[in-house]
Motif scaffolding. Structure first.
Motif, PDB file in Angstrom:
ATOM      1  N   GLN A 181       1.479 -19.624 -35.218  1.00 40.17           N
ATOM      2  CA  GLN A 181       1.474 -20.110 -33.521  1.00 40.17           C
ATOM      3  C   GLN A 181       1.929 -21.326 -33.708  1.00 40.17           C
ATOM      4  OE1 GLN A 181      -0.421 -19.037 -30.303  1.00 40.17           O
ATOM      5  NE2 GLN A 181       0.601 -21.612 -30.418  1.00 40.17           N
ATOM      6  N   LEU A 237       2.679 -24.327 -27.734  1.00 45.08           N
ATOM      7  CA  LEU A 237       3.046 -23.011 -27.310  1.00 45.08           C
ATOM      8  C   LEU A 237       1.349 -22.275 -26.625  1.00 45.08           C
ATOM      9  CD1 LEU A 237       5.918 -21.283 -28.523  1.00 45.08           C
ATOM     10  CD2 LEU A 237       6.346 -22.479 -26.820  1.00 45.08           C
ATOM     11  N   PRO A 259      -0.771 -19.974 -25.094  1.00 47.94           N
ATOM     12  CA  PRO A 259      -0.910 -18.759 -23.241  1.00 47.94           C
ATOM     13  C   PRO A 259      -1.348 -18.823 -22.202  1.00 47.94           C
ATOM     14  CG  PRO A 259      -2.307 -18.731 -25.564  1.00 47.94           C
ATOM     15  CD  PRO A 259      -1.507 -20.407 -25.832  1.00 47.94           C
ATOM     16  N   GLU A 260      -0.462 -18.150 -21.906  1.00 50.18           N
ATOM     17  CA  GLU A 260      -1.019 -17.886 -20.029  1.00 50.18           C
ATOM     18  C   GLU A 260      -1.682 -17.219 -19.907  1.00 50.18           C
ATOM     19  OE1 GLU A 260       2.472 -18.663 -17.801  1.00 50.18           O
ATOM     20  OE2 GLU A 260       3.027 -21.058 -18.631  1.00 50.18           O
ATOM     21  N   SER A 303       5.441 -14.582 -27.139  1.00 45.03           N
ATOM     22  CA  SER A 303       5.370 -15.801 -26.927  1.00 45.03           C
ATOM     23  C   SER A 303       7.267 -15.657 -26.292  1.00 45.03           C
ATOM     24  CB  SER A 303       6.040 -17.063 -27.438  1.00 45.03           C
ATOM     25  OG  SER A 303       6.587 -17.162 -28.764  1.00 45.03           O
ATOM     26  N   TYR A 327       3.868 -18.280 -22.022  1.00 41.93           N
ATOM     27  CA  TYR A 327       3.510 -19.523 -22.646  1.00 41.93           C
ATOM     28  C   TYR A 327       3.893 -20.586 -21.596  1.00 41.93           C
ATOM     29  CZ  TYR A 327       0.779 -16.824 -25.969  1.00 41.93           C
ATOM     30  OH  TYR A 327       1.349 -15.654 -27.657  1.00 41.93           O
TER      31      TYR A 327
END
Ligand code: UDP
Ligand code: MN
Length: 356
Positions: free
Chosen positions: A195, A199, A201-202, A218, A284
């Motif tokens: 990761q 970035l 996560p949404e 992503s 993201y």
């Protein structure tokens, strides 16, 4: 020629032709068949591999002792929480103490950033590996969001921040390999996520766990207006199981500075015919930061071929290329601090005929 002799001749000719045909058939049969067999075998291998990594059955207790206080998992499998498609991103960079206090309000987070859901069994133990140097604000914001998402997903996980000491150019592939090696040395993990620190996560539905395929999370970034960067982009955030990662010999160790190691990893997956997929919730938010220098075209041309060296450049050559400076089980993550032996990396590149 008499009629009888004529018939005999014709018969002989026919028999010769027929046996010739039979010979051709018999000899080519194994060839044709072999080709079909090989093709079938490839498909079969794929199917077997996919079967082998059914997410529910992936968890393998190995008897390896674990530095994290793993309690015997309950026999009740965790029920999926109600996961929201679009979550509110926390963008404030809090002081460390405050961040630690808010994230550990329910006291489920243990030293080293380890978490195990209480009262139910998670089907896998996941190692999150974050390659890192000098991006403190990004790291705080990521941790603030990621811990929440992973806990909502009822994941059992530990977060490893693998930090490269100053003084050598950043080497992301090598750092990620080190993360894998050092995480495995501390506990058994079924599944690994690599990761990027910037970035976030949404979506809570963007699940961090291993399915039957290597997963690219992503794909759509806010800064690119959620357009796909390019079709086979496999950088930023990916998840794959231990078998896949060791089969491809991990990342290349030989990419300094920005870019390339992710494309190379994708080539390795293709080379080994390992299946991959793209997250269904791929959005993201990318945080800002200063940029590393990019490679020249010449360097990229050299690097572009590195998947051809995958058998000798990867996990099996990582050990010689770094020194572990310290390991620190912090409240929100395990810090693996390492120095990269750049001279040795350059020597390996030279060994492959590359002078950078
Ligand atoms: N990275 C880092 N410090 C650096 C360079 C890279 O921590 O000096 C790590 C970090 O996890 C970052 C990732 O490598 O998210 C990708 O690098 P970068 O963000 O520079 O690349 P890009 O945003 O262009 O993908
Ligand atoms: Mn970035």
């Amino acid at each position: 020629m008499s009629l009888n002799r004529h018939i005999v001749c014709l018969l002989i000719l026919e028999v010769t032709f027929a046996s010739g045909l039979l010979y051709v058939c018999l000899t080519s049969y194994p060839i044709v068949n072999h080709k079909i067999w090989k093709h079938k075998q490839a498909l079969f291998n794929l199917a077997v591999k996919e079967e082998n990594v059914s997410p529910k059955e992936l968890r393998r207790e190995t008897g390896q002792s674990c530095v994290f206080p793993v309690h015997s998992p309950s026999l009740v499998p965790c029920q999926q929480n109600n996961l929201s498609e679009k979550r509110r991103i926390l963008k404030k960079s809090l002081p460390w103490l405050e961040l630690e206090a808010t994230l550990n309000a329910s006291k489920t987070l243990l030293p080293g950033g380890y978490h195990q859901p209480l009262g139910c069994a998670s089907p896998q133990r996941l190692a999150i590996i974050i390659p890192y140097r000098d991006r403190e604000v990004n790291l705080k914001i990521l941790l603030n969001n990621l811990h929440r998402v992973l806990q909502k997903q009822q994941a059992e996980y530990a977060i490893f921040v693998v930090e490269q000491e100053n003084g050598t150019p950043f080497n992301r592939g090598l750092i990620k390999n080190i993360g894998y090696v050092e995480a495995k040395a501390r506990c058994h993990f079924d599944c690994f996520t690599f990761q990027d620190v910037d970035l976030v996560p949404e979506s809570e539905r963007n699940t961090y766990w291993c399915g039957a395929r290597a997963l690219h999370h992503s794909r759509e970034l806010d800064i690119l207006k959620y357009r796909i960067f390019y079709k086979y982009h496999f950088g930023g955030v990916i998840t794959l199981n231990e078998t896949f990662f060791s089969t491809i010999n991990g990342y290349s160790n030989l990419f300094f500075m920005w870019g390339g190691e992710d494309d190379d990893l994708f080539h390795r997956l293709l080379k080994k015919k390992l299946p991959y997929e793209f997250s269904r919730y791929p959005r993201y938010t990318a945080m800002t930061h200063k940029n590393d220098p990019h490679h020249t075209k010449e360097e990229m041309a050299v690097y572009g071929k590195s998947h051809l060296r995958y058998e000798t450049d990867g996990l099996n050559s990582t050990g010689r290329l770094y020194r572990l400076i310290s390991v620190d089980y912090k409240p929100l993550y395990t810090r693996i601090y390492v120095s990269v032996n750049q001279t040795e990396v350059l020597t390996q590149l030279k060994h492959y005929g590359i002078n950078l």
